[in-house]
Design a protein around this motif. Structure first.
Motif, short mmCIF file in Angstrom:
data_model
loop_
_atom_site.label_atom_id
_atom_site.label_comp_id
_atom_site.label_asym_id
_atom_site.label_seq_id
_atom_site.Cartn_x
_atom_site.Cartn_y
_atom_site.Cartn_z
N UNK A 235 0.81 -1.21 0.00
CA UNK A 235 0.00 0.00 0.00
C UNK A 235 0.85 1.27 0.00
N UNK A 236 2.15 1.13 -0.17
CA UNK A 236 3.03 2.30 -0.21
C UNK A 236 3.92 2.22 -1.45
N UNK A 237 3.89 3.25 -2.30
CA UNK A 237 4.75 3.25 -3.48
C UNK A 237 6.18 3.63 -3.11
N UNK A 238 7.14 3.27 -3.94
CA UNK A 238 8.50 3.75 -3.72
C UNK A 238 8.55 5.28 -3.82
N UNK A 239 9.51 5.88 -3.12
CA UNK A 239 9.67 7.33 -3.13
C UNK A 239 11.14 7.64 -3.39
N UNK A 262 20.72 6.99 -8.32
CA UNK A 262 19.36 7.34 -7.87
C UNK A 262 18.99 6.43 -6.71
N UNK A 263 18.20 6.94 -5.80
CA UNK A 263 17.84 6.19 -4.60
C UNK A 263 16.36 6.36 -4.31
N UNK A 264 15.67 5.21 -4.19
CA UNK A 264 14.25 5.21 -3.82
C UNK A 264 14.05 4.28 -2.64
N UNK A 265 13.09 4.61 -1.79
CA UNK A 265 12.79 3.80 -0.61
C UNK A 265 11.31 3.43 -0.62
N UNK A 266 11.02 2.28 -0.01
CA UNK A 266 9.64 1.80 0.11
C UNK A 266 9.47 1.28 1.53
N UNK A 267 8.53 1.87 2.29
CA UNK A 267 8.39 1.52 3.70
C UNK A 267 7.66 0.20 3.91
N UNK A 268 7.18 -0.45 2.84
CA UNK A 268 6.62 -1.79 2.99
C UNK A 268 7.74 -2.78 3.28
N UNK A 319 12.68 4.74 -13.65
CA UNK A 319 11.52 4.22 -12.92
C UNK A 319 11.98 3.31 -11.79
N UNK A 320 11.32 3.44 -10.65
CA UNK A 320 11.53 2.53 -9.51
C UNK A 320 10.26 1.72 -9.34
N UNK A 321 10.38 0.39 -9.32
CA UNK A 321 9.22 -0.51 -9.27
C UNK A 321 9.43 -1.51 -8.12
N UNK A 322 8.41 -1.60 -7.23
CA UNK A 322 8.52 -2.61 -6.18
C UNK A 322 8.02 -3.96 -6.71
N UNK A 323 8.13 -5.02 -5.88
CA UNK A 323 7.78 -6.37 -6.31
C UNK A 323 6.47 -6.85 -5.70
N UNK A 325 2.19 -7.19 -5.48
CA UNK A 325 1.17 -7.64 -6.42
C UNK A 325 -0.13 -6.91 -6.14
N UNK A 326 -0.49 -5.92 -6.97
CA UNK A 326 0.24 -5.45 -8.15
C UNK A 326 1.37 -4.50 -7.74
N UNK A 327 2.39 -4.33 -8.58
CA UNK A 327 3.51 -3.47 -8.21
C UNK A 327 3.17 -1.99 -8.36
N UNK A 328 3.89 -1.15 -7.58
CA UNK A 328 3.82 0.30 -7.70
C UNK A 328 5.04 0.78 -8.47
N UNK A 329 4.85 1.79 -9.31
CA UNK A 329 5.94 2.34 -10.11
C UNK A 329 5.93 3.86 -10.00
N UNK A 330 7.12 4.45 -9.76
CA UNK A 330 7.27 5.91 -9.73
C UNK A 330 8.45 6.29 -10.62
N UNK A 331 8.48 7.55 -11.04
CA UNK A 331 9.53 8.02 -11.93
C UNK A 331 10.24 9.22 -11.34
#
Length: 768
Positions: A235-239, A262-268, A319-323, A325-331
């Motif tokens: 429920x949290x996209x990468x940032x 580049x660095x992205x984080x995901x709190x999940x 793009x940063x994409x988590x794994x 289901x379904x995945x979140x993607x940010x740019x």
């Protein structure tokens, strides 16, 4: 004796035995039934058989139990027929959970020989507390479960029966779950109901306590610890740490060099928090051939030679994409700037006059002198200098060639930019031209040109009543964009006149840290809110200051006990007498205990409970309304007068209470009807007057409300041409703001009218 004589004698005795048995069973009497409580003291009397059977002790010789006394529960006195308890009786051990526990005894009385049946009913007492099979219940709930989801908990067991078994459940206070109890046959099953969605990132484990209470007096309870583990959902996209990454590299950079990362984080957690990096789908194929992106680390590397003359800037989407289901993607955007590399670059020499310049310096102030030398000759050695256009500096040419002065071209503001790295670029006129650059760091000195600023124009604080005098209650803080003494802020309370300022005189502020302490204790019932002003002054020369309005709301505490409104007698004590006819049916309203509490909210929420009653089977009390109703009809054996002591408690953390005494007299119907007619006449008159007043009030308020809306619309639309009917369209910005302003005025006035109209209802509700 002959053989024939012996046979005759045996036959005669057999006849006498059967005749005796026949006589015995023909002399049995009707069954006697006694009722005793379990856990009765050994030796306690159950009943007098001789008296209850109507036997004459002068002729009866002996009593004895011939069957039915399990393990010797009872014994009978052989001489006087008194039946007593012989050992401790446990109803649950004897009869399990059967609703009726009956021990049947056969009693033989001699002279004459008679057989009597005696039934002893064992009634239940509240000698067992509810208990759970497990000490702890563990649940796993996904954080994406919707509100309203139910989760069954373990039901408590209580071997007692009737009112002594499990009657209710309660759950420890929390903000996410509520308790729902459903009956299944004669068993109460507790369910946890999700009221507010969970968030694993905020709290991953919730611990609750489920309490089961029986209906005994006093009630007994048992607890079950409930541990809820919140399962993660995606429920949290990468940032990304930045929305735009920018880097500058020379064109002769080595292959394999890391340009940036580049660095992205995901709190999940788990796969939901694992990130993979890829180039954007619209990437230029040329860029894909020049740069490579590590999908795990986010590093961008050079994999082909760069050429400044071919391309100066590369713009890349990553793009940063988590794994999940379904995945979140940010740019994010990446800008890679290429610097030209020349074989003979111009040489720039800077002579600084001032490394620090005051922010109030006038335009044209000289900062540094710049000279440029190029080893090339001719056109390739002729140089021109420049500085970026986005800095408040410019170059002024000197009479001598390749000599410049760096001067200010506008006003400086240290609070906007405290340091400027001015890049001076020297370029020759060769083909292609060669250039060099040099950066001059200029510090901007502070002057006192900024006032202290509070985070908000108005501050609100909440202060519980009955605060300790002298203790700090809250604090104010401000910030000053200036530096050093220009940003050193002190605080003071603005003193004035009026009721609000009189209350502010009981406050003191620490001039250094803004901590405000109260010199007196506040009472919510006397003062609910007040305002005052705090001034923040810096230490600059001259000093600058700012005032902020502080609104203090006093929070109610449970410091007022409930007050009984009725029943009350002539001397003011909470005691009353009610007369009802003896022929009333079950559910008849006897009277209603009325009470109020000066506190508000939960502190003023009252619950009614029975402290004492002469007959629990005859009358019942509603814990929420205070209504007293009959539970059954009167019988001839019921007393004519009954006493009830009722406790009224509020719902504060430390509950306060009051008691009321109600004397209920059962009279003949004619006397009760006469008394009831007098009461109903008085109550009908009061209700009719109150209803009339409420109807008049509601009608007046409704008319005023409609008139006010019409007047407000006319006033707002006549203020300016921008608020005409043509500009009220949402497509026009002027019309939108006019409409919004009008809506706010109407809303505020509506709230005032509703507050005014609700006051008589609240007064009526309190009287009720």
């Amino acid at each position: 004796m002959t053989e024939g004589t012996g046979k005759l004698d045996r036959t005669w005795r057999s006849c006498l035995y059967f005749v005796g048995l026949f006589y015995l069973f023909t002399k049995t009497s009707a069954q006697i039934r006694y009722s005793i409580q379990e856990e009765l003291k050994v030796g306690s009397s159950v009943g007098n058989l001789a008296k209850d059977l109507g036997l004459d002790l002068e002729t009866v010789r002996r009593f004895r139990i011939v069957s039915g006394s399990k393990d010797g529960l009872f014994q009978v006195n052989q001489n006087n027929g008194i039946l007593r308890v012989q050992r401790n009786i446990d109803r649950e051990e004897l009869c399990d959970s059967n609703s009726e526990c009956l021990v049947n005894l056969k009693i033989v009385v001699e002279n004459p020989l008679e057989l009597h049946y005696v039934g002893v009913e064992i009634t239940d007492v509240n000698d067992h507390a509810p208990s759970f099979q497990e000490k702890e219940k563990r649940l796993e709930i996904a954080e994406n479960r919707l509100a309203g989801a139910r989760f069954q908990l373990q039901a408590a067991r209580d071997p007692d029966i009737g009112t002594n078994t499990v009657r209710s459940y309660k759950i420890s206070q929390n903000e996410h779950f509520d308790l729902q109890v459903r009956e299944r046959e004669q068993e109460k099953i507790p369910y946890l109901v999700l009221q507010k969605p969970l968030d694993r990132e905020t709290r991953s484990v919730h611990r609750l306590v489920l309490t089961a209470l029986d209906g005994g007096n006093p009630p007994k309870s048992g607890t079950l610890n409930v541990t809820i583990s919140v399962l993660d959902s995606n429920d949290n996209p990468p940032i990304f740490s930045k929305e735009l990454y920018s880097v500058t590299i020379p064109e002769n950079v080595d292959l394999g060099t890391v340009v940036l990362k580049v660095k992205a984080t995901d709190i999940d957690e788990g796969p939901n928090g694992e990130i993979e990096y890829v180039f954007g789908p619209d990437l230029d194929p040329i860029i894909r051939n020049i740069f490579a992106l590590d999908s795990i680390t986010g590093e961008i590397q050079v994999k082909a030679p760069l050429d400044f003359e071919d391309r100066e800037v590369f713009k890349v989407d990553v793009q940063a994409m988590d794994k999940g289901q379904p995945p979140f993607t940010v740019e994010c955007g990446v800008i890679i700037k290429i610097l030209d590399v020349n074989d003979n670059t111009p040489d720039i020499e800077v002579t600084s006059l001032f490394n620090v310049v005051s922010e109030d310096s006038k335009p044209g102030t000289v900062i540094a002198l710049i000279s440029v030398l190029d080893k090339d000759s001719g056109v390739n050695g002729k140089v021109t200098c420049s500085v970026p256009a986005d800095v408040p500096f410019e170059l002024k040419s000197s009479v001598q060639d390749n000599m410049y002065s760096l001067v200010t071209k506008g006003h400086l503001d240290r609070e906007t930019t405290a340091r400027y790295d001015v890049t001076i670029t020297a370029s020759d006129f060769g083909q292609p031209p060669l250039s060099a650059s040099k950066t001059l760091s200029v510090q901007v000195a502070d002057v006192n040109d900024n006032r202290p600023e509070f985070r908000q124009n108005q501050l609100e604080f909440y202060l519980p009543e009955n605060n300790a005098p002298g203790a700090s209650v809250f604090s104010v803080s401000s910030s000053d964009l200036d530096l050093n003494e220009n940003a050193a802020v002190s605080y003071q309370i603005v003193r004035g006149h009026g009721a609000q300022d009189e209350l502010a005189s009981f406050l003191n502020v620490n001039s250094e840290n803004g901590v405000i302490s109260a010199l007196k204790s506040f009472d919510f019932e006397k003062v609910k809110t007040f305002k005052f002003q705090v001034r923040a002054v810096d230490s600059g020369s001259p000093p600058l200051s700012t005032n902020v309005t502080v609104t203090v709301f006093i929070l109610d505490q449970n410091d007022n006990p409930p007050v009984i409104l009725s029943p009350t007698n002539a001397n003011g004590s909470a005691e009353g007498v009610e007369e009802i006819p003896r022929n009333v049916n079950a559910g008849h309203l006897v009277t209603k205990v009325r009470a109020y509490d000066r506190d508000v909210g939960y502190n003023g929420w009252l619950l009614f409970s029975l402290q004492y009653i002469t007959d629990h089977t005859l009358f019942g009390l509603d814990r929420y309304t205070g209504q007293i109703r009959t539970l059954r009809s009167f019988t001839e054996t019921d007393d004519a007068e009954h006493k009830m002591v009722i406790t009224v408690k509020d719902n504060g953390n430390v509950s306060l209470s009051a008691t009321a005494t109600v004397i209920i007299k059962a009279v003949e119907p004619k006397e009760a009807f006469a008394s009831a007619d007098v009461k109903s006449t008085q109550e009908d008159g009061e209700e009719n007057h109150m209803t009339f007043y409420l109807v008049i009030t509601l009608g007046t308020v409704s008319v005023l409300f409609i008139i006010s809306i019409v007047v407000l619309i006319a006033m707002q639309c006549s203020k300016s041409p921008d608020c005409s009917s043509n500009s009220l369209s949402f497509n026009s910005s002027h019309g939108f703001w006019c409409y919004l302003h009008l809506a706010c005025d109407v809303r505020i006035f509506s709230l005032q009218l509703l507050t005014f109209s609700s006051s008589p209802f609240r007064a009526h509700a309190k009287n009720e």
